[in-house]
Scaffold this active site. Structure first.
Site, PDB file in Angstrom:
ATOM      1  N   GLY A 156       0.797  -1.216   0.000  1.00 30.46           N
ATOM      2  CA  GLY A 156       0.000   0.000   0.000  1.00 30.46           C
ATOM      3  C   GLY A 156       0.831   1.268   0.000  1.00 30.46           C
ATOM      4  O   GLY A 156       0.389   2.310  -0.492  1.00 30.46           O
ATOM      5  N   GLU A 179       3.272  -9.468  -2.009  1.00 32.45           N
ATOM      6  CA  GLU A 179       1.929  -9.991  -1.749  1.00 32.45           C
ATOM      7  C   GLU A 179       1.730 -11.462  -2.101  1.00 32.45           C
ATOM      8  O   GLU A 179       0.889 -12.136  -1.494  1.00 32.45           O
ATOM      9  CB  GLU A 179       0.892  -9.143  -2.498  1.00 32.45           C
ATOM     10  CG  GLU A 179       0.662  -7.756  -1.905  1.00 32.45           C
ATOM     11  CD  GLU A 179       1.687  -6.730  -2.356  1.00 32.45           C
ATOM     12  OE1 GLU A 179       1.570  -5.558  -1.958  1.00 32.45           O
ATOM     13  OE2 GLU A 179       2.622  -7.107  -3.112  1.00 32.45           O
TER      14      GLU A 179
END
Length: 414
Positions: A156, A179
């Site tokens: 993010g 991720e």
């Protein structure tokens, strides 16, 4: 990084939605966003996303704001030692906790998580985060964003910065999109900017979670400038000074950044040293199995450089969620052909919801890394061969009335 006394709050440009974890302020005509969640390495929670969205909307409507600057508050460990941090990602543990709560429709049959329904963190977090990413990516050229990547920048944290015009790396920068190791995919626009990198760099970074330093980022074009951390305080003051008395339509900070820029040794970067092998294994590959075959080829060679890269990269790739690897690779292919970031983020929202459904590897990945911390996830399926094309396709299914819509997004419950 620099003294808070240099960042005086103004009566204009502050966020309508407030959280102590996000400190918007103004220095002259420079809007400053300071991420203030150092205990979590400035990881973004939903309140921070909403506050950023609110601050940026206010500044976008105010012609006196000539540029925006994103920085992170430094972190302090138990010994009292400080280290610079930009943003280590999103608050995926809270998303995990929300998704673990069984929420179904009125008849108790259809699970709600993973279908874009409002007022669930598993959908609200990604929707509002992507709206923020979109706002940054489409901001007016006369108010450019500068992000100072001093310290960790992941997930993010990449999303709030990589779509801005200027990204500043320092000697402390550590960049990654990890991720696939938690059963998710490199989102926040990753399916847009990663396949637009040179050769096989995008798939390599996306699938392996490779950790990159400043020289890697400059070489790849992910960072725009290298500036030593010792100059950040002076840089901030100079950026603020440049916003005073400027033309409304001019980018007032480009020359300032150029005057502070220094050269970094890209020749000795990890990406340059391994570029030939990265391209051989990752460029233009149609399937994850093709990548594995190429890495095995490299690992079998007599050349030590090829052997080491192939062996180490294959070991890393096979530890990732097989579903995440295959869905990510398909997302990169589709992202390479979308017309703009708007279309990409709509696709990514569908992908994000696929990972929020019951039984997704996301829940096992977060359990293993952030909850039980045994770092021994039990992926399902546990091999690439076990992930069918139909299963991959399910992550790109249309969400109907719950599709991400930048013109008509549900209002958050504040």
């Amino acid at each position: 990084m620099f003294h808070r006394s240099a960042m005086k709050l103004s009566s204009t440009g502050t966020a309508a939605f407030f959280t102590p974890h996000l400190l918007p302020s103004r220095m002259k005509n420079l809007g400053i966003i300071e991420l203030n969640n150092p205990g979590a390495l400035n990881a973004l929670n939903l309140d921070m996303v909403r506050s950023i969205n609110s601050a940026l909307a206010a500044w976008d409507a105010n012609d006196s704001v000539k540029a925006t600057l994103f920085v992170g508050r430094e972190s302090t460990n138990k010994k009292g030692e400080t280290r610079p941090v930009f943003c280590a990602g999103g608050d995926v543990k809270s998303v995990y906790e929300s998704g673990m709560k069984k929420v179904c429709d009125e008849e108790g049959k259809q699970p709600y998580h993973g279908y874009g329904k409002s007022n669930l963190l598993t959908s609200d977090f990604f929707r509002e985060e992507y709206i923020m990413n979109h706002r940054i990516a489409t901001q007016k050229s006369s108010c450019p964003q500068i992000s100072i990547w001093d310290g960790v920048v992941m997930g993010g944290g990449v999303g709030i910065s990589v779509h801005g015009k200027y990204r500043i790396a320092t000697e402390n920068t550590l960049f990654a999109m990890p991720e696939t190791g938690i059963g998710l995919f490199p989102d926040v626009g990753g399916m847009y900017f990663l396949p637009r990198l040179k050769g096989g760099l995008g798939p390599y970074i996306a699938l392996t979670g490779a950790k990159l330093k400043a020289n890697d980022l400059i070489y790849a074009g992910i960072a725009t400038h290298y500036i030593p951390s010792s100059k950040i305080e002076d840089l901030t003051s100079s950026l603020a000074d440049a916003t005073v008395g400027s033309s409304q339509d001019a980018d007032v900070v480009g020359d300032v950044l150029a005057s502070f820029r220094e050269v970094t040794d890209t020749y000795n970067s990890h990406l340059v040293k391994n570029r030939e092998n990265i391209d051989f294994a990752f460029e233009g590959k149609e399937s994850a199995e093709d990548i594995v075959t190429a890495l095995k080829d490299l690992a079998s060679r007599d050349n030590e450089k090829c052997k080491d890269f192939g062996t180490q990269t294959l070991s890393t790739l096979l530890k990732m969620s097989p579903t995440s690897v295959k869905v990510t690779l398909e997302g990169l292919k589709r992202g390479a052909s979308v017309k703009d970031i708007t279309e990409d983020l709509k696709m990514e929202y569908r992908m994000s919801q696929g990972f929020m459904r019951e039984g997704s590897d996301f829940y096992e990945g977060i359990r293993a890394v952030l909850v039980d911390k045994d770092r021994n996830p039990k992926w399902n399926p546990n091999t690439l061969d076990g992930v069918s094309n139909d299963h991959v396709e399910s992550y790109f299914e249309n969400l109907g009335e719950n599709e991400l819509n930048f013109e008509k997004s549900p209002s958050p419950k504040l």
